[in-house]
Scaffold this motif. Sequence first.
Motif, PDB file in Angstrom:
ATOM      1  N   ALA A 369       4.781  -0.948  11.304  1.00 48.10           N
ATOM      2  CA  ALA A 369       4.314   0.427  11.507  1.00 48.10           C
ATOM      3  C   ALA A 369       4.229   1.161  10.173  1.00 48.10           C
ATOM      4  CB  ALA A 369       5.262   1.163  12.455  1.00 48.10           C
ATOM      5  N   LEU A 370       5.184   0.886   9.288  1.00 49.63           N
ATOM      6  CA  LEU A 370       5.172   1.529   7.976  1.00 49.63           C
ATOM      7  C   LEU A 370       3.952   1.100   7.169  1.00 49.63           C
ATOM      8  CD1 LEU A 370       6.725   3.365   6.014  1.00 49.63           C
ATOM      9  CD2 LEU A 370       7.958   1.331   5.222  1.00 49.63           C
ATOM     10  N   MET A 371       3.652  -0.204   7.174  1.00 49.81           N
ATOM     11  CA  MET A 371       2.482  -0.678   6.442  1.00 49.81           C
ATOM     12  C   MET A 371       1.190  -0.168   7.076  1.00 49.81           C
ATOM     13  SD  MET A 371       3.469  -4.536   5.101  1.00 49.81           S
ATOM     14  CE  MET A 371       4.115  -5.185   6.651  1.00 49.81           C
ATOM     15  N   SER A 372       1.189  -0.044   8.398  1.00 50.53           N
ATOM     16  CA  SER A 372       0.009   0.490   9.079  1.00 50.53           C
ATOM     17  C   SER A 372      -0.280   1.923   8.640  1.00 50.53           C
ATOM     18  CB  SER A 372       0.201   0.447  10.601  1.00 50.53           C
ATOM     19  OG  SER A 372       0.256  -0.871  11.081  1.00 50.53           O
ATOM     20  N   ALA A 373       0.781   2.668   8.340  1.00 47.38           N
ATOM     21  CA  ALA A 373       0.622   4.069   7.941  1.00 47.38           C
ATOM     22  C   ALA A 373      -0.045   4.207   6.574  1.00 47.38           C
ATOM     23  CB  ALA A 373       1.983   4.771   7.934  1.00 47.38           C
ATOM     24  N   VAL A 374       0.019   3.140   5.770  1.00 49.46           N
ATOM     25  CA  VAL A 374      -0.639   3.170   4.443  1.00 49.46           C
ATOM     26  C   VAL A 374      -1.548   1.949   4.314  1.00 49.46           C
ATOM     27  CG1 VAL A 374       1.121   4.542   3.271  1.00 49.46           C
ATOM     28  CG2 VAL A 374       1.415   2.077   3.429  1.00 49.46           C
ATOM     29  N   ARG A 375      -2.267   1.631   5.394  1.00 47.13           N
ATOM     30  CA  ARG A 375      -3.056   0.396   5.449  1.00 47.13           C
ATOM     31  C   ARG A 375      -4.109   0.305   4.356  1.00 47.13           C
ATOM     32  NH1 ARG A 375      -4.659   3.320   9.753  1.00 47.13           N
ATOM     33  NH2 ARG A 375      -3.408   2.102  11.199  1.00 47.13           N
ATOM     34  N   ASP A 376      -4.558   1.442   3.855  1.00 49.75           N
ATOM     35  CA  ASP A 376      -5.596   1.405   2.818  1.00 49.75           C
ATOM     36  C   ASP A 376      -5.103   0.748   1.531  1.00 49.75           C
ATOM     37  OD1 ASP A 376      -4.078   4.045   2.868  1.00 49.75           O
ATOM     38  OD2 ASP A 376      -4.959   4.119   0.864  1.00 49.75           O
ATOM     39  N   LEU A 377      -3.783   0.673   1.341  1.00 51.45           N
ATOM     40  CA  LEU A 377      -3.229   0.032   0.152  1.00 51.45           C
ATOM     41  C   LEU A 377      -3.356  -1.491   0.201  1.00 51.45           C
ATOM     42  CD1 LEU A 377       0.168   1.790  -0.665  1.00 51.45           C
ATOM     43  CD2 LEU A 377      -1.866   1.707  -2.104  1.00 51.45           C
ATOM     44  N   PHE A 378      -3.342  -2.041   1.420  1.00 59.09           N
ATOM     45  CA  PHE A 378      -3.196  -3.482   1.582  1.00 59.09           C
ATOM     46  C   PHE A 378      -4.531  -4.170   1.833  1.00 59.09           C
ATOM     47  CE2 PHE A 378       0.818  -1.584   3.003  1.00 59.09           C
ATOM     48  CZ  PHE A 378       1.708  -2.251   2.166  1.00 59.09           C
ATOM     49  N   LEU A 379      -4.650  -5.367   1.280  1.00 57.95           N
ATOM     50  CA  LEU A 379      -5.770  -6.230   1.624  1.00 57.95           C
ATOM     51  C   LEU A 379      -5.491  -6.941   2.937  1.00 57.95           C
ATOM     52  CD1 LEU A 379      -6.416  -7.762  -1.894  1.00 57.95           C
ATOM     53  CD2 LEU A 379      -7.724  -5.947  -0.780  1.00 57.95           C
ATOM     54  N   ASP A 380      -4.204  -7.223   3.181  1.00 64.67           N
ATOM     55  CA  ASP A 380      -3.791  -7.890   4.408  1.00 64.67           C
ATOM     56  C   ASP A 380      -2.306  -7.639   4.594  1.00 64.67           C
ATOM     57  OD1 ASP A 380      -3.931  -9.442   6.690  1.00 64.67           O
ATOM     58  OD2 ASP A 380      -3.719 -11.355   5.628  1.00 64.67           O
ATOM     59  N   PHE A 381      -1.877  -7.557   5.837  1.00 65.80           N
ATOM     60  CA  PHE A 381      -0.450  -7.453   6.124  1.00 65.80           C
ATOM     61  C   PHE A 381      -0.210  -7.826   7.577  1.00 65.80           C
ATOM     62  CE2 PHE A 381      -2.051  -3.246   7.271  1.00 65.80           C
ATOM     63  CZ  PHE A 381      -1.393  -2.959   8.456  1.00 65.80           C
ATOM     64  N   GLY A 382       1.035  -8.126   7.889  1.00 68.85           N
ATOM     65  CA  GLY A 382       1.393  -8.473   9.264  1.00 68.85           C
ATOM     66  C   GLY A 382       2.871  -8.780   9.351  1.00 68.85           C
ATOM     67  N   GLY A 383       3.331  -9.065  10.567  1.00 73.64           N
ATOM     68  CA  GLY A 383       4.734  -9.424  10.744  1.00 73.64           C
ATOM     69  C   GLY A 383       5.322  -8.857  12.012  1.00 73.64           C
ATOM     70  N   GLU A 405       7.471   5.556   0.537  1.00 70.40           N
ATOM     71  CA  GLU A 405       8.499   6.592   0.696  1.00 70.40           C
ATOM     72  C   GLU A 405       7.944   7.782   1.476  1.00 70.40           C
ATOM     73  OE1 GLU A 405      11.634   7.222   0.017  1.00 70.40           O
ATOM     74  OE2 GLU A 405      12.263   5.468  -1.124  1.00 70.40           O
ATOM     75  N   LYS A 406       6.745   8.202   1.136  1.00 68.82           N
ATOM     76  CA  LYS A 406       6.127   9.345   1.814  1.00 68.82           C
ATOM     77  C   LYS A 406       5.863   9.023   3.285  1.00 68.82           C
ATOM     78  CE  LYS A 406       2.149  12.489   1.604  1.00 68.82           C
ATOM     79  NZ  LYS A 406       0.877  12.815   0.912  1.00 68.82           N
ATOM     80  N   ALA A 407       5.355   7.812   3.548  1.00 71.90           N
ATOM     81  CA  ALA A 407       5.078   7.418   4.933  1.00 71.90           C
ATOM     82  C   ALA A 407       6.354   7.335   5.751  1.00 71.90           C
ATOM     83  CB  ALA A 407       4.345   6.080   4.955  1.00 71.90           C
ATOM     84  N   LEU A 408       7.434   6.827   5.145  1.00 64.98           N
ATOM     85  CA  LEU A 408       8.705   6.737   5.856  1.00 64.98           C
ATOM     86  C   LEU A 408       9.237   8.124   6.194  1.00 64.98           C
ATOM     87  CD1 LEU A 408      11.061   5.082   6.957  1.00 64.98           C
ATOM     88  CD2 LEU A 408      12.088   5.168   4.679  1.00 64.98           C
ATOM     89  N   ALA A 409       9.120   9.046   5.252  1.00 63.22           N
ATOM     90  CA  ALA A 409       9.588  10.409   5.503  1.00 63.22           C
ATOM     91  C   ALA A 409       8.835  11.031   6.668  1.00 63.22           C
ATOM     92  CB  ALA A 409       9.415  11.256   4.240  1.00 63.22           C
ATOM     93  N   GLU A 410       7.536  10.806   6.732  1.00 60.06           N
ATOM     94  CA  GLU A 410       6.734  11.356   7.827  1.00 60.06           C
ATOM     95  C   GLU A 410       7.087  10.693   9.153  1.00 60.06           C
ATOM     96  OE1 GLU A 410       2.787  10.683   6.441  1.00 60.06           O
ATOM     97  OE2 GLU A 410       2.794  12.410   5.073  1.00 60.06           O
ATOM     98  N   MET A 411       7.303   9.368   9.140  1.00 59.64           N
ATOM     99  CA  MET A 411       7.677   8.663  10.366  1.00 59.64           C
ATOM    100  C   MET A 411       9.050   9.108  10.854  1.00 59.64           C
ATOM    101  SD  MET A 411       6.355   4.820   9.376  1.00 59.64           S
ATOM    102  CE  MET A 411       7.314   4.043  10.676  1.00 59.64           C
ATOM    103  N   THR A 412       9.994   9.290   9.935  1.00 58.11           N
ATOM    104  CA  THR A 412      11.351   9.696  10.297  1.00 58.11           C
ATOM    105  C   THR A 412      11.354  11.097  10.901  1.00 58.11           C
ATOM    106  OG1 THR A 412      12.248   8.348   8.495  1.00 58.11           O
ATOM    107  CG2 THR A 412      13.690  10.030   9.433  1.00 58.11           C
ATOM    108  N   ALA A 413      10.536  11.972  10.334  1.00 55.74           N
ATOM    109  CA  ALA A 413      10.467  13.344  10.845  1.00 55.74           C
ATOM    110  C   ALA A 413       9.887  13.389  12.246  1.00 55.74           C
ATOM    111  CB  ALA A 413       9.617  14.199   9.904  1.00 55.74           C
ATOM    112  N   ALA A 414       9.056  12.401  12.590  1.00 60.59           N
ATOM    113  CA  ALA A 414       8.385  12.399  13.886  1.00 60.59           C
ATOM    114  C   ALA A 414       9.209  11.739  14.979  1.00 60.59           C
ATOM    115  CB  ALA A 414       7.038  11.690  13.768  1.00 60.59           C
ATOM    116  N   VAL A 415      10.301  11.044  14.614  1.00 61.27           N
ATOM    117  CA  VAL A 415      11.102  10.305  15.593  1.00 61.27           C
ATOM    118  C   VAL A 415      12.428  11.020  15.809  1.00 61.27           C
ATOM    119  CG1 VAL A 415      12.280   8.131  16.090  1.00 61.27           C
ATOM    120  CG2 VAL A 415      10.063   8.120  14.932  1.00 61.27           C
ATOM    121  N   PRO A 416      12.803  11.283  17.073  1.00 58.59           N
ATOM    122  CA  PRO A 416      14.084  11.941  17.339  1.00 58.59           C
ATOM    123  C   PRO A 416      15.251  11.122  16.811  1.00 58.59           C
ATOM    124  CG  PRO A 416      12.706  11.888  19.306  1.00 58.59           C
ATOM    125  CD  PRO A 416      12.054  11.009  18.301  1.00 58.59           C
ATOM    126  N   ALA A 417      16.267  11.799  16.298  1.00 58.16           N
ATOM    127  CA  ALA A 417      17.448  11.098  15.793  1.00 58.16           C
ATOM    128  C   ALA A 417      18.260  10.544  16.955  1.00 58.16           C
ATOM    129  CB  ALA A 417      18.295  12.069  14.962  1.00 58.16           C
TER     130      ALA A 417
END
Length: 550
Positions: A369-383, A405-417
């Motif tokens: 999910a983290l890599m999906s949030a910045v998919r434009d950086l990657f040529l390929d990813f999975g797992g 780091e930025k994507a993780l901060a946004e994902m963390t803010a969107a998920v209840p603790a």
Amino acid sequence: YHTRHDPFLMKDMDAAVSRILSAFRSGETICVWHDYDCDGIPGGALLHDFFKKIGHAVQTYVPERNEGYGLNEGGIRALKDAGVSLIITVDCGITDVSEVALAKELGIDVIITDHHLPCLAEASGEGGARDALPDACAVVNPHRADDTYPFKGLCGTGVAFKLVEALIIRGDFGISAGWEKWLLDLVALATIADMVPLTGENRALVHYGLKVVRKGRRPGLTAIFEREKIPLEFATEDDLSFSVAPKINAASRMGSPRLAFELLTTDSPERARELAETLEALNKERKIEGMHLAKDVKRKIESMPVLPSIVVAGSRSWRPSLLSIAASSVVETYGKTVFLWGMDPSPGTGQAALIKGSCRSDGSVNVVALMSAVRDLFLDFGGHELAGGFSLAPEAVHTLAERLEKALAEMTAAVPAGTAAVGEPEPEDSLTLSEITDSAFDALRTLAPFGEANPKPVFRFRNVSVSAINFFGPHKDHVKLSLSDDSFIPSASEGQTINALAFFFSRASFKDTLALLSAGDRVTVHASLERSHFRGKKELRLRVVDLRVA
């Protein structure tokens, strides 16, 4: 152990079976394209064995590591030239949108069988993000958003096995009922190696798969057990995890994955022994190089003034095929999600140099999910949620850490603790050493197979005495403690102790305590029970999880 779901409950299974049966009837050339790890290789071997059994010749294609993960243009074009009209993937393909489009353009149909997480399409105004699936004639993957299969935890080989089940149900191959059970040794190996949950249907597949392993019908597995001095009739999930899987993985990391594929499919005991010896040598080489790389990685991390939420480190001199080993070591040492990258010294002919890497989660981050949030950086990813791989252009590495780091901060803010990471299992209860008996061990084994999401029970042994300490292994990184306690009868024969082992203790939380221990000290040990049959000698012993001064 009887959980077994109808394979046709899986989305697109009907379409996959219909297309394959059509290919059989018209005599088409089929290719099985599988991944190069200890999930994809057993899965490729499984379909190879099935097609061989029904008498339909197929080609197999396993990419070398320098070709990258999944489908690739060069391989697809080569298969077109070879007359292939149908590709069946195993443990890969779910993110290969452009490659499947190319195959379709060339007149090759693709059936994807995979268990990795699909990429997410860009969010739309009609309901948000959705799966971005390749335009294949069938996409068989329990992790599809629209799939309703009752169990989501299958590995890639497990999905391939369900395809075989479905083909046997629909096809008329003249094979005996239940023959497919002889493929379960491969399913057990892959399920354990890929660390998918040992719950639900996977428990049944591994339970019966171990029974098949113990029959000794596959020369390649038998050869490895012979070299490891492990009696086949006592093979366990631990033996597949520690003695077999690393050698299968070493083939692609240090040599060619075709060596491991041949090991699992050869009918020749002589050839199996040759291959087992080769893979053992490659695995020793992998351990040495992996250890050197892990030290380099840790030196780079130690030079960071502050450890970020996500550790990103890399070097063009680091070998990508060894990064997964180093990444796991970083997670164990620092408790951080990590992305490591390197560069192959000699990319494939005509290929531009690419940055390739591995990532591991600390348990709190879904790396896909983290890599999906910045998919434009990657040529390929999975797992999977906890582990993945990626490739990116060299210039993208300069912004990788900041974007993650930025994507993780946004994902963390969107998920209840409130969701905690899963750590070591807590001790079940306190035992005395005299309670470690064959009958107690046999009772525990009724809960097996143990693994991901079904860990071995851990027990607390209070105030036990350390009779002897023995450090062993090439780097003295393993330790054997001889333990005794007051539960032993004083008049018992001399040497009434139980051995407790810890492997690679330098990575363990109790390493400092262990370094200060002396014979005669009293400790509290948290440990699981195990029974060794090494070199034909039966021994009940403990596997240490934690150790504290009493």
